[in-house]
Design a protein around this motif. Structure first.
Motif, mmCIF file in Angstrom:
data_model
loop_
_atom_site.group_PDB
_atom_site.id
_atom_site.type_symbol
_atom_site.label_atom_id
_atom_site.label_comp_id
_atom_site.label_asym_id
_atom_site.label_seq_id
_atom_site.Cartn_x
_atom_site.Cartn_y
_atom_site.Cartn_z
ATOM 1 N N GLU A 134 -0.838 -42.800 -17.599
ATOM 2 C CA GLU A 134 0.578 -42.825 -17.972
ATOM 3 C C GLU A 134 1.178 -41.428 -18.081
ATOM 4 O O GLU A 134 2.361 -41.240 -17.784
ATOM 5 C CB GLU A 134 0.764 -43.630 -19.257
ATOM 6 N N THR A 135 0.383 -40.439 -18.496
ATOM 7 C CA THR A 135 0.903 -39.065 -18.505
ATOM 8 C C THR A 135 1.225 -38.625 -17.085
ATOM 9 O O THR A 135 2.271 -38.001 -16.834
ATOM 10 C CB THR A 135 -0.111 -38.103 -19.150
ATOM 11 N N THR A 138 4.440 -40.201 -16.082
ATOM 12 C CA THR A 138 5.551 -39.492 -16.717
ATOM 13 C C THR A 138 5.837 -38.188 -15.992
ATOM 14 O O THR A 138 6.994 -37.849 -15.688
ATOM 15 C CB THR A 138 5.228 -39.204 -18.197
ATOM 16 N N PRO A 143 9.416 -43.656 -15.499
ATOM 17 C CA PRO A 143 9.589 -43.979 -16.919
ATOM 18 C C PRO A 143 8.613 -45.067 -17.366
ATOM 19 O O PRO A 143 8.195 -45.899 -16.563
ATOM 20 C CB PRO A 143 11.032 -44.490 -16.987
ATOM 21 N N GLU A 148 8.922 -46.322 -24.232
ATOM 22 C CA GLU A 148 10.316 -46.135 -24.661
ATOM 23 C C GLU A 148 10.691 -47.160 -25.741
ATOM 24 O O GLU A 148 11.431 -46.869 -26.677
ATOM 25 C CB GLU A 148 11.269 -46.323 -23.476
#
Lengths: 274, 274
Positions: A134-135, A138, A143, A148
């Motif tokens: 996920e990093t 990003t 997104p 979020e």
């Protein structure tokens, strides 16, 4: 943030209602939203955990080899061992935020500390988790709607059957992320380079191709709201072993709770190729 | 093409001379050069093979997980099974050009057909082979000196110890390719994308960093001549299990002969990520 209504965990798995009942006995987990390590350890690899009796360890290890998309193994401890080289200062029985205790395929407890359930014949497996990429998503401008929204990722039991191994069989579980349509290709590319944490998606677009009826009613984790123009992308998920436990019913196992991962000390970059 | 003088197979492994003697008893293999599937099946994945008694299968499977660079598993058959899904029309006991029969860590025979040595308790593992990324190297403009010279690839026992698993331990074996210095980066990049067939190199340049004294005297396969400006690049090699057999001495095993691989029906592209 409101609690997300849960559907029976075993919707596709064994078709009865008891797991739902078990879940209602654990209201803190049943509250749902926010109970996750997603987004909480940027730059570090996170892992799924399953500890299974030594007598079942060969079948499980073989299962992971035959199903590398959902079950990429990051570490295997010796029987009775409680420390992984991937996180030398932690005990595998306490480091995940929450555990699940399984008996004959039934979920019997969800403690924050699994020590009292430990047995010296347990072999612990750490399996790659998609939170690890996920990093990278990003950084590539993709997104993360669940982060979020402060929620766990949505996970679904699919109608794809894993390749059996010995006594173990069951369906593949996937995680779903809403991705802006223009970024689907880059999300594919970024994650394909990280095969040890599930790699490229197993599908994008139509949930029905995986046998998922309602993308707003996950089997594990939280429902996540799309933004306009988002399409669902699906990655093989390390909760698959839990669906396999439900189906194959080994006498005993300990796992992490879905989305509440074993955070390692390993940089996510260590699991990127090329 | 002249036969390449052989050094004792066990130079780094157990320090005695008997393997050399065993080799002299098999002159066809001892002839060396050219006895290889390298360059013979472009576009198809090739595999290392090891069949080991069921009683040792868990240790071996664990070993592969703990040492994924030299031992990326492509398939694991059930005990007694002789057909792999990767090559459904072939028998694993006859499809490789040559086999090795091992007893207590000693090489006792090198037949072209392993059927008479078969036992129903044997579990067969197919492990990724770096020949699989050679088409990708060629397509990227990287010359293959061993194929140009009609030879097997050169393989070396290193001083890198693998991570043990149960009763199994031993050193990592690497394959070496001469690569023009200007193409080292592209060779790294191309192979890094194929982790299931050993992935990125474990070293380039100085053979001594891997404990290799003489890059012209391989432990397995053939010596290969460089062209001016070539530097040696080293990839983890699926002959590692054979070095492990020599060190760990399980009672029985069957393997392929180094460089004489089990050619699968799988496209090499299937093992490329990204």
């Amino acid at each position: 943030m409101e609690a997300v209504p849960k559907r029976p965990l075993d919707r596709h798995v064994h078709g009865s209602q008891h797991t739902q009942t078990t879940f209602q006995a654990h209201p803190r987990v049943a509250e749902g939203a926010g109970m996750t390590t997603a987004g909480k350890a940027p730059g570090l690899a996170q892992a799924n955990l399953i500890a299974i009796p030594k007598d079942w360890a060969y079948d499980f290890l073989l299962f992971t080899h035959r199903n590398p998309k959902p079950c990429p193994v990051l570490d295997v401890l010796d029987a009775g061992e409680t420390v992984s080289a991937l996180k030398p200062d932690a005990d595998v029985r306490t480091h995940a935020p929450r555990y699940r205790i399984w008996e004959h395929g039934e979920l019997v407890a969800e403690p924050e500390n699994a020590t009292e359930h430990w047995r010296d014949d347990l072999v612990t497996f750490l399996i790659g988790c998609s939170f690890t990429f996920e990093t990278a998503l990003t950084n590539a401008g993709v997104p993360l709607r669940h982060v979020e929204q402060g929620r766990n990722v949505a996970m679904f039991v699919t109608d794809i059957q894993c390749r059996p191994a010995g006594r173990l069989h069951g369906p593949m579980v996937v995680s779903m992320r809403w991705v802006p349509e223009s970024l689907v290709d880059i999300a594919h590319k970024v994650t394909a380079l990280m095969p040890s944490v599930h790699g490229a998606p197993v599908g994008a677009g139509d949930p029905k191709m995986l046998g998922i009826d309602d993308v707003h009613a996950p089997d594990f984790g939280d429902a996540v709201e799309p933004e306009p123009g988002d399409v669902p992308m699906f990655w093989a998920c390390g909760v698959t072993p839990q669906a396999v436990l439900m189906k194959s019913k080994p006498p005993f196992a300990i796992t992490h709770a879905p989305g509440q991962m074993f955070v390692t000390d390993m940089p996510d970059f260590a699991y990127r190729v090329g």
